[in-house]
Design a protein around this motif. Sequence first.
Motif, PDB file in Angstrom:
ATOM      1  N   PRO A   2     -14.888  14.891 -12.675  1.00  0.00           N
ATOM      2  CA  PRO A   2     -13.565  15.059 -12.067  1.00  0.00           C
ATOM      3  C   PRO A   2     -13.663  14.886 -10.549  1.00  0.00           C
ATOM      4  CG  PRO A   2     -14.469  17.204 -12.677  1.00  0.00           C
ATOM      5  CD  PRO A   2     -15.452  16.166 -13.125  1.00  0.00           C
ATOM      6  N   LEU A   3     -12.723  14.137  -9.997  1.00  0.00           N
ATOM      7  CA  LEU A   3     -12.823  13.862  -8.572  1.00  0.00           C
ATOM      8  C   LEU A   3     -11.815  14.645  -7.748  1.00  0.00           C
ATOM      9  CD1 LEU A   3     -13.446  10.037  -8.718  1.00  0.00           C
ATOM     10  CD2 LEU A   3     -15.031  11.764  -7.925  1.00  0.00           C
ATOM     11  N   SER A   4     -10.936  15.403  -8.399  1.00  0.00           N
ATOM     12  CA  SER A   4     -10.008  16.204  -7.597  1.00  0.00           C
ATOM     13  C   SER A   4     -10.073  17.652  -8.054  1.00  0.00           C
ATOM     14  CB  SER A   4      -8.586  15.678  -7.744  1.00  0.00           C
ATOM     15  OG  SER A   4      -8.178  15.762  -9.076  1.00  0.00           O
ATOM     16  N   SER A   5      -9.823  18.545  -7.121  1.00  0.00           N
ATOM     17  CA  SER A   5      -9.894  19.953  -7.479  1.00  0.00           C
ATOM     18  C   SER A   5      -8.642  20.348  -8.262  1.00  0.00           C
ATOM     19  CB  SER A   5      -9.995  20.780  -6.212  1.00  0.00           C
ATOM     20  OG  SER A   5      -8.862  20.550  -5.430  1.00  0.00           O
ATOM     21  N   HIS A  19      -3.463   6.272 -11.353  1.00  0.00           N
ATOM     22  CA  HIS A  19      -3.503   5.693 -10.005  1.00  0.00           C
ATOM     23  C   HIS A  19      -4.361   6.568  -9.088  1.00  0.00           C
ATOM     24  CE1 HIS A  19      -2.214   3.575  -6.407  1.00  0.00           C
ATOM     25  NE2 HIS A  19      -2.057   4.773  -5.855  1.00  0.00           N
ATOM     26  N   SER A  20      -4.149   7.885  -9.171  1.00  0.00           N
ATOM     27  CA  SER A  20      -4.917   8.795  -8.316  1.00  0.00           C
ATOM     28  C   SER A  20      -6.417   8.688  -8.615  1.00  0.00           C
ATOM     29  CB  SER A  20      -4.429  10.234  -8.510  1.00  0.00           C
ATOM     30  OG  SER A  20      -5.170  11.085  -7.681  1.00  0.00           O
ATOM     31  N   ARG A  21      -6.741   8.492  -9.891  1.00  0.00           N
ATOM     32  CA  ARG A  21      -8.182   8.341 -10.221  1.00  0.00           C
ATOM     33  C   ARG A  21      -8.755   7.097  -9.545  1.00  0.00           C
ATOM     34  NH1 ARG A  21      -6.734  10.641 -15.074  1.00  0.00           N
ATOM     35  NH2 ARG A  21      -6.320   8.646 -16.072  1.00  0.00           N
ATOM     36  N   ARG A  22      -7.963   6.024  -9.472  1.00  0.00           N
ATOM     37  CA  ARG A  22      -8.449   4.796  -8.810  1.00  0.00           C
ATOM     38  C   ARG A  22      -8.642   5.046  -7.309  1.00  0.00           C
ATOM     39  NH1 ARG A  22      -5.002   2.341 -12.496  1.00  0.00           N
ATOM     40  NH2 ARG A  22      -3.268   2.179 -11.034  1.00  0.00           N
ATOM     41  N   VAL A  23      -7.699   5.796  -6.713  1.00  0.00           N
ATOM     42  CA  VAL A  23      -7.833   6.115  -5.279  1.00  0.00           C
ATOM     43  C   VAL A  23      -9.104   6.943  -5.070  1.00  0.00           C
ATOM     44  CG1 VAL A  23      -6.768   7.248  -3.285  1.00  0.00           C
ATOM     45  CG2 VAL A  23      -5.323   6.085  -4.973  1.00  0.00           C
ATOM     46  N   ALA A  24      -9.302   7.946  -5.939  1.00  0.00           N
ATOM     47  CA  ALA A  24     -10.479   8.818  -5.810  1.00  0.00           C
ATOM     48  C   ALA A  24     -11.762   7.996  -5.964  1.00  0.00           C
ATOM     49  CB  ALA A  24     -10.414   9.932  -6.854  1.00  0.00           C
ATOM     50  N   GLY A  54      -3.651   3.640  -1.214  1.00  0.00           N
ATOM     51  CA  GLY A  54      -3.348   4.867  -0.473  1.00  0.00           C
ATOM     52  C   GLY A  54      -1.879   5.266  -0.592  1.00  0.00           C
ATOM     53  N   TYR A  55      -1.621   6.528  -0.232  1.00  0.00           N
ATOM     54  CA  TYR A  55      -0.279   7.098  -0.382  1.00  0.00           C
ATOM     55  C   TYR A  55       0.786   6.226   0.282  1.00  0.00           C
ATOM     56  CZ  TYR A  55       3.476  10.543  -0.040  1.00  0.00           C
ATOM     57  OH  TYR A  55       4.675  11.193  -0.118  1.00  0.00           O
ATOM     58  N   TYR A  56       0.508   5.756   1.516  1.00  0.00           N
ATOM     59  CA  TYR A  56       1.500   4.927   2.210  1.00  0.00           C
ATOM     60  C   TYR A  56       1.356   3.445   1.879  1.00  0.00           C
ATOM     61  CZ  TYR A  56       3.262   8.845   4.841  1.00  0.00           C
ATOM     62  OH  TYR A  56       3.863  10.031   5.171  1.00  0.00           O
ATOM     63  N   ALA A  57       0.261   3.058   1.230  1.00  0.00           N
ATOM     64  CA  ALA A  57       0.039   1.636   0.971  1.00  0.00           C
ATOM     65  C   ALA A  57       0.471   1.226  -0.425  1.00  0.00           C
ATOM     66  CB  ALA A  57      -1.438   1.301   1.174  1.00  0.00           C
ATOM     67  N   ALA A  58       0.708   2.193  -1.305  1.00  0.00           N
ATOM     68  CA  ALA A  58       1.122   1.867  -2.674  1.00  0.00           C
ATOM     69  C   ALA A  58       2.542   2.380  -2.886  1.00  0.00           C
ATOM     70  CB  ALA A  58       0.138   2.454  -3.662  1.00  0.00           C
ATOM     71  N   GLY A  59       2.982   2.396  -4.145  1.00  0.00           N
ATOM     72  CA  GLY A  59       4.424   2.571  -4.391  1.00  0.00           C
ATOM     73  C   GLY A  59       4.970   3.976  -4.563  1.00  0.00           C
TER      74      GLY A  59
END
Length: 389
Positions: A2-5, A19-24, A54-59
Amino acid sequence: MPLSSETALPPPDAQAAAHSRRVAERIAEAIVAEGDWIPFSRYMELALYAPGLGYYAAGARKFGAEGDFVTSPEISPMFARCFALQAGAVLRSVGGDILELGPGSGIFAADLFAALKEQGTLPERYLLLEVSPDLRERQRELLAERHPDDLSRFVWIDALPPKIRGMVIANEVLDVVPCSMLYRHGADIVERGVVLTEAGFAFDDEAIAQDELARRAAAVFPPGDYDYLSEVNLAAEALIRTVASSLEAGLAIFIDYGFPEREFYHPQRSMGTMRCHYRHRFHGDPFFMPGLQDITAHVDFTAMARAAEQGGAEVVGFTTQAYFLISCGLAVLVSAGDPTMTLSKLKGTSAVHRLIGPSEMGELFKVLGFSKKLEGPVLGFQSARHIQL
Ligand SMILES: C[S@@+](CC[C@H](N)C(=O)[O-])C[C@H]1O[C@@H](n2cnc3c(N)ncnc32)[C@H](O)[C@@H]1O
C-alpha cells in the motif's frame, strides 16, 4: 504494497483510486531513482503537477461544491468585479495587458473581462499562465462560452513574459507552489523529506543540502530548542522576484492565505502550515490518495514582499482581503443592485460574508501589491488598514 496511509476521509470511487495508485507509483519511482529520499517539495511537486497524473495536471474536479475547495472567485462574481475597478485604473494609467497566474476554472477571467468591457477599459490582451493542461482546456471552454466575440484577446502562455505592462493578478497560486519543510529537533534544523516504507510513504529527515534554506531556517525560526516544524518557499519567492523584475510598468496583486513573518514563524505555530484539501475537508496527511487532493501551505508574505523589492518593484500595500475588497468598492457594487444596502446588511449576505467575514476568508486571506512606474494611489489599499510586513 500500500502506498498511501489509511485515514477516515471519504473513500474515492474505483477509477479515482486506480488513478491515485498510478500517481503513487510515479512518486515511488522518483524516490528510488533519486536516492531513496526526496525533499517534501519534490513530493508536493509530483503529487500536484506530475504530467498527466498530478492533482493539477489531471482531470480532478477541484473547484466548487463538487470538488475539494471553493475559492473567492467561485463564491461570487463580485470578487472579480472589485478587481475590475482596480485593473481599469491601472490600464488607463499604463495601458498593456492583464496577466493572470493560475486562472483555475477561468471564472475570474470571465467575470473580470465582462466588468472591464462594461467599464470600457479592455486590456490589449488577457494573458493566462496556467501550468495545468487540463485546466487550460476548461478555461478555454468557459471563456469561449462567456466571451465568444472576444476570444482572440485571451492568450495562454507557458512562461512569464520577459516584459510585463499592465496588471498581474494571482489568487491562491503561491500556496500551491511546492515548499520545503524544515524541522528543528534539539539544536539541529533538518529538511523533512519522503521515503518508501513497507507501510507506504513516510516522512524522514536529512541534513539540509541547500545553503539558502539552512540560512533562512536559522534566521526565521523562533529562538529555543523545542521541536518546531515549518515551511520555507524559495520557489514562490523566485516566482515573485521574476514577476517583479519583468514588470516594466503597472501593478501586481497576489491574494492568498498567510501571515507576515513574525506570525508565520510564531512559537505557537510549531506544527507548520501544510494542509491538504479533499472534498471540503482539510487535514494534515499529504500521503492520503496522492493526485486526488490538493496540498498547500500558508504564505510568508514578508518573504514575498522582500522578493518583490529584490526584483526592483515597490511594495504598495499589504492588507486583509476584507479591507482590500471594501476599499475597491465592494459595498458600492452590491448597493448598485440594491440601493437599501448598508455595510452591516452587506456583511449579512452569505457570499459577501464568506468573502469578508473575519472567521471566513476576510482576515486569513491577505493581499500583497507591488508596482513599478504607476502614478497615483492604488485603489485597493487607499482606505485599507495596512498590516506591517
Ligand atoms: C488553488 S488554484 C486557484 C485557482 C484560481 N486562481 C482561483 O482562485 O480559483 C491554483 C492554480 O494555480 C496554478 N498554478 C500552480 N503553480 C503555478 C505557477 N507556478 N504558475 C502559474 N500557475 C500555477 C494551478 O494549476 C491552479 O490553476
